[in-house]
Write an enzyme that holds these catalytic residues in place. Structure first.
Site, PDB file in Angstrom:
ATOM      1  N   ASP A 743       0.806  -1.216   0.000  1.00 20.62           N
ATOM      2  CA  ASP A 743       0.000   0.000   0.000  1.00 20.62           C
ATOM      3  C   ASP A 743       0.837   1.263   0.000  1.00 20.62           C
ATOM      4  OD1 ASP A 743       1.031  -0.251   2.508  1.00 20.62           O
ATOM      5  OD2 ASP A 743      -0.867  -0.097   3.584  1.00 20.62           O
ATOM      6  N   ASP A 831       7.722 -12.759   1.022  1.00 28.10           N
ATOM      7  CA  ASP A 831       8.217 -12.543  -0.333  1.00 28.10           C
ATOM      8  C   ASP A 831       9.365 -13.490  -0.653  1.00 28.10           C
ATOM      9  OD1 ASP A 831       9.760 -11.388   1.586  1.00 28.10           O
ATOM     10  OD2 ASP A 831       9.858  -9.413   0.662  1.00 28.10           O
ATOM     11  N   ARG A 874      15.295 -12.099   8.234  1.00 26.08           N
ATOM     12  CA  ARG A 874      15.342 -12.588   6.861  1.00 26.08           C
ATOM     13  C   ARG A 874      16.529 -13.522   6.640  1.00 26.08           C
ATOM     14  NH1 ARG A 874      11.558  -9.598   3.983  1.00 26.08           N
ATOM     15  NH2 ARG A 874      12.420  -9.847   1.892  1.00 26.08           N
TER      16      ARG A 874
END
Length: 917
Positions: A743, A831, A874
């Site tokens: 967004d 992702d 990550r």
């Protein structure tokens, strides 16, 4: 009388007196009003003349004398200005009156033109309507509309098909009633309750429980037996109870005939025997099963009916899920031992399955029987071990008591955990087929095959007469090496000649087969049903889509287009669709098995079945089901249908321009940022709709006004706050192309359209904008996530990327649950997980478009990526995902697709890194 008369006479005098007085008053009033002003005027005039011209008080003065008086000059000027303005206003009024008259004439002319245009429009509508009607008539003549046929369910007591010549001659065409399985039936399956037949009480409780759980979760199972296409009966495995032998063939035949839907010959019935041990009962031998098919792990040659019965894998993980973290990695390719084998051939075991002693392997050979091949195998393998050319491990005598096995079959040694530890350090695992040629399939060989595939040891099957599970549907040559026993002397040379790339490909294919078809009870049962469904050519049921629970919202004023976003340079964005949004062609297909537009479909094997587009995932077993990375055995193919020049550009990378994409935008309590992002989508060509995934338990504000962008905005309510919701296959998404976007991401319309064009030419890839890569940390011996700008990349973040909806199915329903759990734990790495999945499936890197590396808006609230622990998490995700997949699926690339029309300014030291189209 005199008195009265006197009074009358006296009374007359006052009346006369009053009349004289009234006359006098009237005369005086006239004199005052008329003559008095004249006298006053005369008097005043006389005074002015007596005083001289300079002494006049009331007479007229010379011109301009009055204006020279103090305080009167300004009034005079105002009077003159007002007079001039009045004159000007009058002139303007007359001019406006003339203009109004002219406009009235034009209005009348326009009204006449509108009436004429309405008549022309009405005529055009009539012409269009007639043309559409003619077109529909032509289409109806050339392509008649087909509807689903009315299903005629055969009667319960139908006579059945003509009997086959013999029980050995049973095939699908002669023993299966296709009338019960129309192509439009959906393949309903009725499963008998194990308590409805006598021997159901003697079933292994673990097998019974696992089978019941699998039945409950299967989408094909129905409770209505009258419409069933297939009837499934669980016949084993029976528990070993002292003093309670398995039912005799005669008793078993009698009990089978007593099944309520057996219909005298058992057509469309499947008898399933699941084994958990290396030695399993084959109590269906010498049992007349009629037209019922049999699915089990052990078959004799005279019992097995090729193309009708099924050789299934053993049920090892009955109720437990395999732990993917305990599965050894697929790399390095070569392990400690070149090959291993542990087993013992126990000839003294007698079989209760045969009426006569089994024939030896030599007796099955034509001509003079050669020496015992099993003895030759033992001698050859011991010679290889003694040569020390390669490190091998062969043991032909078990240290402990061997597991029970069938005659001429090699028994398993030790416990399962001990065997797995040896296989984890083995490049190849030998599976020696039974010496008896009549034993075409055995549970012992199936157990060895299962364990080898589970830990990544490539199975080497010695004996080409052995039937592997689902051998008529799976191409085992892509995951195993099948060698005839006479070639045992050449085995060592063959195994050493295989390259590392071939070994890794076979190991991946074996891992895929194990995960998809053998790992759990659900996959075993689903594979059995899928093999029958594929054989009778019934299309698979569509995969379940996530129902979108929409949040009501109200749209406000029409959103404008940002001037910066509309600055597209020389790039032609293509026509803005004036029609309502339409779904991709895959949603319009019914039961077509071929398509002329191959770029819209996925690579699939020849035959009357396919996995995609209209049946996204089902554990089918086509002959081409190979690991091209796919979790379903298939690989999407890319590429448009051609085109060049301006036609190529206008058609979005092909000659079929009718395709749209859906924007899926994840948001969490950032309403102002979300509204701005939605407004930027106004006027975007080929946009089907916007699906806003509202990831917050708090609903949107009641006074929130959503922008009207001319397209549907579907706001989806989620059950919990999870980043995995971004990749749920929402039923609101009706296009193949999905643009996943954050967004707070800023993308121009020309960049989005260019990315869409590139995706249409590489539909099996992730095509996006922000690129990242992974790197190996030598010091810590682990993988790292790197976001620095580099010529190389291996990931494209899904915060601004195109991908196919098919990957949403795989991410949500096929990818290991452990990965989704870690995404929820860290609220991060979704992702990276999608990049791992797509690279694992396609064995291709993603495609980055344009030169931009970040898209965050500077004024947006704090994002999760700004946290200090973001990159640390990550790093952990990448290493965890590598453990789950068993290897690093990400691939590096220096290729980047860019348009010269962007006029990108590149540093001189970076220009050589990129390739342009």
């Amino acid at each position: 009388m005199q008195r009265n008369g006197g009074m009358a006479g006296n009374g007359g005098q006052p009346w006369v007196f009053r009349r004289v007085r009234l006359t006098w008053l009237s005369f005086m009033l006239f004199f005052i009003l008329v003559f008095f002003p004249l006298i006053a005027h005369y008097y005043l005039t006389t005074i002015d003349e007596a005083g001289g011209p300079d002494k006049r008080i009331f007479g007229p003065r010379p011109g301009g004398e009055l204006c020279e008086a103090k305080h009167v000059q300004d009034l005079c000027r105002i009077r003159e200005s007002v007079s001039e303005e009045l004159l000007q206003l009058e002139a303007k009024r007359q001019e406006l009156n003339g203009e109004i008259a002219r406009l009235n004439l034009r209005i009348e002319a326009c009204k006449r033109s509108i009436d004429s245009a309405k008549q022309d429009l009405l005529q055009l509508k009539n012409v269009i309507s007639q043309t559409e009607h003619s077109y529909k008539e032509l289409m109806a003549q050339n392509q008649p509309k087909l509807s689903l046929p009315v299903r005629l369910v055969p009667d319960k007591d139908d006579a059945g098909l003509p009997p086959p010549k013999s029980s050995r001659a049973c095939r699908l065409r002669s023993c299966f009633d296709y009338a019960r399985c129309p192509m439009t039936s959906g393949f309903p399956v009725y499963v008998y309750d194990t308590g409805s037949y006598t021997w159901g009480e003697n079933l292994d409780p673990l097998v019974k429980q696992a089978f019941a759980a699998s039945v409950k979760s299967n989408i094909y199972v129905t409770d209505n037996p009258s419409i069933a296409c297939l009837y499934v009966v669980l016949v084993g495995e029976l528990q070993e109870t002292p003093g309670s032998p398995p039912p005799s063939p005669v008793d078993l035949e009698k009990q089978l005939r007593e099944l309520p839907y057996w219909r005298s010959d058992g057509h469309n019935h499947l008898l399933v025997h699941l084994s958990r041990k290396s030695l399993t009962q084959n109590f269906l031998y010498n049992v007349s099963t009629g037209r019922a098919a049999v699915a089990q792990s052990t078959f004799l040659e005279r019992q097995y009916r090729e193309g009708f019965d099924l050789v299934v894998s053993p049920l090892v993980h009955a109720l437990s899920e395999p732990n993917f973290l305990e599965v050894p990695p697929q790399v390095p390719v070569k392990r400690k031992y070149l090959f291993t084998f542990q087993g013992e051939k126990v000839e003294s075991l007698r079989s209760s399955l045969l009426e006569a002693p089994p024939q030896s392997f030599e007796e099955e050979m034509e001509g003079d029987p050669p020496a015992d091949y099993d003895d030759r195998i033992i001698g050859t393998l011991k010679a290889v071990q003694d040569s020390h050319l390669d490190q091998v491990l062969v043991e032909f005598t078990c240290k402990n008591r061997p597991r029970p096995s069938l005659p001429t079959e090699w028994a398993l040694c030790g416990e399962r955990e001990e065997r797995l530890e040896v296989l984890k350090v083995s490049t190849f695992a030998l599976v020696i087929a039974p010496g008896d040629g009549q034993l075409v399939a055995s549970a012992g060989c199936g157990m060895r095959l299962f364990e080898a595939l589970e830990v990544g040891a490539i199975p080497v099957v010695l004996g080409d007469h052995s039937k592997l599970p689902y051998h008529h549907l799976i191409r085992w040559s892509e995951a195993t090496i099948i060698v005839p026993k006479p070639r045992i002397t050449e085995l060592h040379f063959l195994l050493r000649s295989l390259s590392d790339n071939d070994l890794l490909a076979m190991r991946r294919q074996g891992r895929f087969l194990w995960e998809t078809y053998f790992s759990t009870s659900e996959t075993v049962f689903g594979t059995i049903l899928a093999s029958i469904r594929t054989s009778v050519q019934v299309p698979a049921a569509p995969i379940r889509e996530e129902p979108a629970q929409e949040i009501p919202h109200k749209a406000g004023k029409l959103a404008g287009t940002d001037a910066n976003l509309a600055d597209n340079g020389d790039l032609d964005l293509g026509p803005v669709e004036t029609e309502p949004p339409y779904a991709s062609p895959r949603f319009l297909r019914n039961f077509t098995y071929t398509a002329s537009d191959v770029y819209r479909t996925w690579n699939r094997p020849p035959g009357p079945f396919h996995l995609f587009p209209h049946t996204p995932f089902d554990p089918v077993l086509p002959s081409e089901a190979k690991f091209l990375g796919s979790g379903t055995g298939f690989r999407p193919i890319g590429g448009g249908s051609g085109g060049s020049g301006r036609e190529f550009q206008a058609a979005l990378g092909g000659n079929t321009p009718r395709e749209q994409f859906t924007v899926v935008m994840l948001t969490y309590e950032r309403e102002e940022v979300l509204m701005n992002s939605l407004e930027r989508l106004n006027g975007l060509p080929y946009l089907n709709k916007v699906v806003v995934v509202w990831n917050s338990p708090k609903p949107p504000s009641d006074d929130l006004i959503w922008p009207d962008i001319g397209l549907p905005i579907v706001v989806v309510r989620t059950e919990k706050n999870s980043l995995n919701n971004r990749f749920l296959p929402w039923d609101a998404v009706e296009t193949e192309a999905i643009l996943s976007i954050d967004d707070d991401a800023h993308l121009r319309h020309d960049e989005i359209m260019f990315g869409f064009r590139v995706w249409r030419e590489a539909r099996d890839r992730i095509v996006g904008f922000p690129g990242r890569f992974h790197a190996w940390d030598v010091n810590h011996q682990s993988w790292l996530y790197n976001s620095n700008y580099s010529c190389e990349l291996s990931m494209v973040l899904t915060g601004a990327a195109f991908f196919h909806k098919y990957y949403a199915y795989l991410y949500s329903y096929v990818m290991p649950q452990a990965i989704r759990d870690m995404v929820d734990e860290y609220i991060n790495c979704e992702d990276i997980a999608m990049n791992f999945l797509v690279s694992h499936i396609t064995r291709k890197p993603p495609i980055k478009v344009t030169s931009r590396w970040t898209f965050r808006c500077p004024g947006c609230p704090q994002a999760l990526s700004h946290d200090d622990s973001h990159f640390h998490e990550r790093h952990k995700c990448i290493n965890f995902f590598v453990k789950v997949y068993g290897y690093m699926p990400l691939l590096y690339t220096q290729f980047r697709v860019d348009s010269v029309l962007f006029k990108t300014r590149l540093p001189h030291d970076k220009t050589k890194c990129f390739k342009f189209i």
